[in-house]
Design a protein around this motif. Structure first.
Motif, PDB file in Angstrom:
ATOM      1  N   ALA A  80      11.580  19.461   4.423  1.00 58.00           N
ATOM      2  CA  ALA A  80      11.425  18.790   5.711  1.00 58.00           C
ATOM      3  C   ALA A  80      11.358  17.285   5.471  1.00 58.00           C
ATOM      4  O   ALA A  80      10.505  16.800   4.712  1.00 58.00           O
ATOM      5  N   PHE A  81      12.254  16.542   6.104  1.00 56.16           N
ATOM      6  CA  PHE A  81      12.357  15.098   5.890  1.00 56.16           C
ATOM      7  C   PHE A  81      11.462  14.345   6.868  1.00 56.16           C
ATOM      8  O   PHE A  81      11.362  14.693   8.047  1.00 56.16           O
ATOM      9  N   PHE A  82      10.817  13.285   6.363  1.00 55.76           N
ATOM     10  CA  PHE A  82       9.958  12.451   7.193  1.00 55.76           C
ATOM     11  C   PHE A  82      10.823  11.489   8.013  1.00 55.76           C
ATOM     12  O   PHE A  82      11.661  10.781   7.449  1.00 55.76           O
ATOM     13  N   MET A  83      10.603  11.461   9.311  1.00 58.87           N
ATOM     14  CA  MET A  83      11.310  10.482  10.134  1.00 58.87           C
ATOM     15  C   MET A  83      10.808   9.085   9.770  1.00 58.87           C
ATOM     16  O   MET A  83       9.618   8.793   9.853  1.00 58.87           O
ATOM     17  N   GLY A  84      11.722   8.239   9.324  1.00 52.18           N
ATOM     18  CA  GLY A  84      11.336   6.907   8.865  1.00 52.18           C
ATOM     19  C   GLY A  84      10.967   6.861   7.400  1.00 52.18           C
ATOM     20  O   GLY A  84      10.618   5.795   6.885  1.00 52.18           O
ATOM     21  N   GLY A  85      11.051   8.006   6.702  1.00 55.46           N
ATOM     22  CA  GLY A  85      10.780   8.022   5.265  1.00 55.46           C
ATOM     23  C   GLY A  85       9.300   7.940   4.923  1.00 55.46           C
ATOM     24  O   GLY A  85       8.418   7.991   5.790  1.00 55.46           O
ATOM     25  N   GLY A  86       9.053   7.789   3.635  1.00 49.89           N
ATOM     26  CA  GLY A  86       7.680   7.762   3.147  1.00 49.89           C
ATOM     27  C   GLY A  86       6.868   6.596   3.667  1.00 49.89           C
ATOM     28  O   GLY A  86       5.643   6.708   3.841  1.00 49.89           O
ATOM     29  N   LYS A  87       7.518   5.475   3.914  1.00 45.23           N
ATOM     30  CA  LYS A  87       6.792   4.316   4.433  1.00 45.23           C
ATOM     31  C   LYS A  87       6.215   4.623   5.804  1.00 45.23           C
ATOM     32  O   LYS A  87       5.074   4.247   6.110  1.00 45.23           O
ATOM     33  N   ALA A  88       6.984   5.316   6.643  1.00 45.35           N
ATOM     34  CA  ALA A  88       6.491   5.688   7.965  1.00 45.35           C
ATOM     35  C   ALA A  88       5.335   6.676   7.847  1.00 45.35           C
ATOM     36  O   ALA A  88       4.360   6.604   8.615  1.00 45.35           O
ATOM     37  N   LEU A  89       5.430   7.611   6.905  1.00 49.25           N
ATOM     38  CA  LEU A  89       4.332   8.558   6.685  1.00 49.25           C
ATOM     39  C   LEU A  89       3.057   7.835   6.269  1.00 49.25           C
ATOM     40  O   LEU A  89       1.971   8.078   6.819  1.00 49.25           O
ATOM     41  N   VAL A  90       3.176   6.937   5.303  1.00 48.35           N
ATOM     42  CA  VAL A  90       2.018   6.178   4.831  1.00 48.35           C
ATOM     43  C   VAL A  90       1.401   5.375   5.973  1.00 48.35           C
ATOM     44  O   VAL A  90       0.170   5.377   6.167  1.00 48.35           O
ATOM     45  N   ASN A  91       2.224   4.696   6.747  1.00 44.37           N
ATOM     46  CA  ASN A  91       1.711   3.893   7.860  1.00 44.37           C
ATOM     47  C   ASN A  91       1.013   4.765   8.906  1.00 44.37           C
ATOM     48  O   ASN A  91      -0.027   4.377   9.461  1.00 44.37           O
TER      49      ASN A  91
ATOM     50  N   ARG B 213       0.834  -1.204   0.000  1.00 43.80           N
ATOM     51  CA  ARG B 213       0.000   0.000   0.000  1.00 43.80           C
ATOM     52  C   ARG B 213       0.870   1.256   0.000  1.00 43.80           C
ATOM     53  O   ARG B 213       2.042   1.227   0.368  1.00 43.80           O
ATOM     54  N   GLY B 214       0.262   2.346  -0.405  1.00 41.24           N
ATOM     55  CA  GLY B 214       0.962   3.628  -0.312  1.00 41.24           C
ATOM     56  C   GLY B 214       1.426   4.208  -1.624  1.00 41.24           C
ATOM     57  O   GLY B 214       1.974   5.318  -1.656  1.00 41.24           O
ATOM     58  N   GLY B 215       1.249   3.489  -2.733  1.00 43.12           N
ATOM     59  CA  GLY B 215       1.666   4.036  -4.022  1.00 43.12           C
ATOM     60  C   GLY B 215       3.125   4.445  -4.026  1.00 43.12           C
ATOM     61  O   GLY B 215       3.977   3.831  -3.369  1.00 43.12           O
ATOM     62  N   ASN B 216       3.432   5.506  -4.751  1.00 45.92           N
ATOM     63  CA  ASN B 216       4.813   5.991  -4.800  1.00 45.92           C
ATOM     64  C   ASN B 216       5.226   6.690  -3.506  1.00 45.92           C
ATOM     65  O   ASN B 216       6.419   6.876  -3.254  1.00 45.92           O
ATOM     66  N   SER B 217       4.244   7.074  -2.691  1.00 46.16           N
ATOM     67  CA  SER B 217       4.558   7.816  -1.465  1.00 46.16           C
ATOM     68  C   SER B 217       5.428   7.011  -0.519  1.00 46.16           C
ATOM     69  O   SER B 217       6.178   7.583   0.281  1.00 46.16           O
ATOM     70  N   GLN B 218       5.346   5.681  -0.579  1.00 44.28           N
ATOM     71  CA  GLN B 218       6.160   4.851   0.318  1.00 44.28           C
ATOM     72  C   GLN B 218       7.657   5.013   0.026  1.00 44.28           C
ATOM     73  O   GLN B 218       8.489   4.690   0.876  1.00 44.28           O
ATOM     74  N   HIS B 219       7.993   5.529  -1.154  1.00 46.08           N
ATOM     75  CA  HIS B 219       9.401   5.689  -1.526  1.00 46.08           C
ATOM     76  C   HIS B 219       9.906   7.123  -1.347  1.00 46.08           C
ATOM     77  O   HIS B 219      11.058   7.413  -1.675  1.00 46.08           O
ATOM     78  N   THR B 220       9.054   8.025  -0.855  1.00 40.84           N
ATOM     79  CA  THR B 220       9.458   9.431  -0.745  1.00 40.84           C
ATOM     80  C   THR B 220      10.269   9.669   0.523  1.00 40.84           C
ATOM     81  O   THR B 220      10.376   8.804   1.399  1.00 40.84           O
ATOM     82  N   ARG B 221      10.819  10.871   0.615  1.00 42.39           N
ATOM     83  CA  ARG B 221      11.634  11.207   1.788  1.00 42.39           C
ATOM     84  C   ARG B 221      11.239  12.531   2.424  1.00 42.39           C
ATOM     85  O   ARG B 221      11.462  12.728   3.616  1.00 42.39           O
TER      86      ARG B 221
ATOM     87  N   ASN C  61       6.206  12.461  11.775  1.00 37.49           N
ATOM     88  CA  ASN C  61       7.293  13.168  12.459  1.00 37.49           C
ATOM     89  C   ASN C  61       8.359  13.579  11.445  1.00 37.49           C
ATOM     90  O   ASN C  61       8.483  12.983  10.367  1.00 37.49           O
ATOM     91  N   PHE C  62       9.134  14.578  11.810  1.00 36.15           N
ATOM     92  CA  PHE C  62      10.132  15.126  10.894  1.00 36.15           C
ATOM     93  C   PHE C  62      11.517  15.071  11.522  1.00 36.15           C
ATOM     94  O   PHE C  62      11.672  15.022  12.747  1.00 36.15           O
TER      95      PHE C  62
ATOM     96  N   THR D 249       1.985  25.791   6.384  1.00 37.96           N
ATOM     97  CA  THR D 249       1.205  25.432   7.577  1.00 37.96           C
ATOM     98  C   THR D 249       0.807  23.961   7.638  1.00 37.96           C
ATOM     99  O   THR D 249       0.305  23.511   8.664  1.00 37.96           O
ATOM    100  N   CYS D 250       1.024  23.204   6.573  1.00 33.72           N
ATOM    101  CA  CYS D 250       0.488  21.837   6.530  1.00 33.72           C
ATOM    102  C   CYS D 250       1.177  20.885   7.497  1.00 33.72           C
ATOM    103  O   CYS D 250       0.602  19.865   7.887  1.00 33.72           O
ATOM    104  N   ARG D 251       2.393  21.181   7.924  1.00 30.75           N
ATOM    105  CA  ARG D 251       3.119  20.210   8.742  1.00 30.75           C
ATOM    106  C   ARG D 251       2.502  20.039  10.130  1.00 30.75           C
ATOM    107  O   ARG D 251       2.609  18.966  10.719  1.00 30.75           O
TER     108      ARG D 251
END
Length: 464
Positions: free
Chosen positions: A121-132, A38-46, A105-106, A94-96
């Motif tokens: 701003a980098f996602f802590m754990g990368g895109g997979k963590a964001l998707v989850n 799950r997560g499309g391409n977003s799982q690979h983002t940073r 988390n960032f 303002t979206c963060r």
């Protein structure tokens, strides 16, 4: 029947689902992939490119609306909608805070990505963590999620959404709908059609690597185009990166990107340079190199550095080809030895001595060399030498549905009352060509939230 149906499972879809749920709508999210993918391409983002007028937690200095706009104006060569782009830029200021509310988390950038410490701003754990995190939040809000549900058809009457039809025939009825199912980058046949044959009779797309999900086949985009929705964008334009030629066909993600291009030279199969490797900072230029490689014979190129560059870039997942001489390197790469020696010699002779600094647009450049290298040009003279074979890596395509600031799908320039679109399926409104790091997530977050808000509003008004 649900108030809002969201088709897709990446960042834009999740932002739409979360926002619609926050507005009080019942939401059904339909994801084509199984849960583990799950997560499309977003799982690979940073990261996310963010406007900010002063330092903010993980972001240093300031990055104004105007500077952000000028960066996008430059990389797109003006092929962008200024109104929609500025709307997106302002929303990133303002979206963060909203993202944190849903578990994202960032963190500051890691070594090798310091060029974007001010802008991204980098996602802590990368895109997979964001998707989850978003999926957890969606479940907590009561969003119903169905995996392995590929939507192949929509019921639309008088430009009004009625229902979504799955591949197995299941009919999902909704008061409104958000389309966020990605582009057509995973559809090799469509890519071949878009790119056609080159002057050598080759089909360049046959040598493309798909950096992200295999599930973005573009079936809903094609359906909407056939149904008369207003479209925007060139089908051959995309986020197209130079990746390691050994990368898997799908889902190689960030770790297959080759980031040493600006530190050395790039040659094609004829052992000849073909573009300025030091044109601008890598985060503003990495996404043009896939297209450049795609235009070379056999869609292959080689990034060559010497030992001075080791440690100055994010290392890829695979080791490079290593040699103690240029002749040995040419032999290992199966390149013409005399031509590669000539290319490297001419480049070394053309380098003008300066003060090398990879964190600024320095004064190390070439003279009387075509193509020139305008920054970070230092001789390749310190063995061992390293080379990485490059292929075009497609991240997402820019052909999409035309929108205004309400994110509504449009038919003959009239908005649908209850059908909206977000993410890659409308990214061409902002990106006519080119790319700069983190903008894809900015587009998905901004228009996902707008689409979710307006879909909820449209649905709940029907119940009044």
């Amino acid at each position: 029947m649900h108030d809002v149906i969201v088709i897709g499972g990446g960042n834009a879809a999740l932002c739409a689902a979360l926002t619609a749920s926050e507005r009080g709508a019942s939401v059904l999210l339909l994801e084509a992939a199984p849960k583990e993918w799950r997560g499309g391409n977003s799982q690979h983002t940073r990261n996310l490119r963010c406007m900010h007028d002063a330092p903010q937690d993980v972001l240093v200095d300031a990055y104004s609306e105007e500077e952000y706009w000028q960066d996008l104006l430059k990389v797109t060569a003006g092929k962008t909608n200024e109104h929609l782009t500025r709307l997106m830029i302002r929303s990133t200021a303002t979206c963060r805070d909203w993202m944190r509310q849903h578990g994202v988390n960032f963190q500051p950038p890691l070594s090798g990505a310091l060029h974007v410490a001010r802008t991204n701003a980098f996602f802590m754990g990368g895109g997979k963590a964001l998707v989850n995190a978003y999926f957890r939040s969606a479940q907590n809000l009561g969003v119903e999620i169905r995996y392995n549900t590929k939507i192949v058809n929509l019921e639309i009457e008088n430009n009004t959404f009625k229902a979504a039809i799955a591949e197995d025939g299941t009919r999902f009825k909704g008061a409104s709908c958000v389309l966020a199912a990605g582009g057509f980058e995973s559809n090799i046949d469509w890519l071949k059609q878009a790119w056609g044959q080159n002057e050598n009779g080759e089909w360049p797309a046959e040598n493309f690597v798909i950096r992200g999900t295999r599930f973005n086949q573009g079936n809903l985009l094609k359906f909407m185009m056939d149904h008369g929705a207003d479209i925007i964008g060139d089908p051959s334009q995309s986020h197209c990166v130079a990746v390691d030629a050994r990368a898997p066909l799908y889902d190689g993600g960030i770790c297959t990107r080759i980031d040493c291009v600006s530190l050395g030279v790039v040659v094609n199969k004829n052992a000849e340079r073909f573009y300025d490797e030091g044109e601008d900072f890598w985060p503003k230029r990495y996404a043009i190199w896939g297209r450049l490689v795609a235009k070379q014979p056999n869609q292959i190129a080689y990034s060559i550095i010497d030992s001075k560059s080791v440690g100055r870039f994010m290392p890829p997942v695979f080791e490079g080809t290593k040699a103690n001489t240029i002749e040995e390197l040419a032999e290992k790469l199966n390149l013409d030895v005399s031509q590669l020696k000539k290319t490297i010699h001419e480049y070394n002779q053309a380098c003008v001595a300066g003060e090398f600094n990879h964190t600024v647009l320095d004064n190390c450049h070439t003279k009387n060399l075509s193509p020139a290298k305008t920054h970070w040009a230092v001789p390749l003279n310190q063995p061992p030498f390293y080379a990485y074979a490059l292929r075009p890596g497609i991240t997402f395509t820019y052909l999409g549905l035309k929108v205004e600031d309400d994110a509504a799908v449009r038919f003959n320039d009239s908005p649908s009352p209850n059908l909206f679109v977000a993410g890659e399926m409308m990214a061409g409104n902002v990106l006519g060509q080119g790319y700069t790091a983190g903008v894809g997530m900015s587009i998905g977050t901004t228009f996902g939230r707008i689409a979710g808000q307006n879909a909820a509003k449209a649905a709940l008004m029907q119940g009044v």
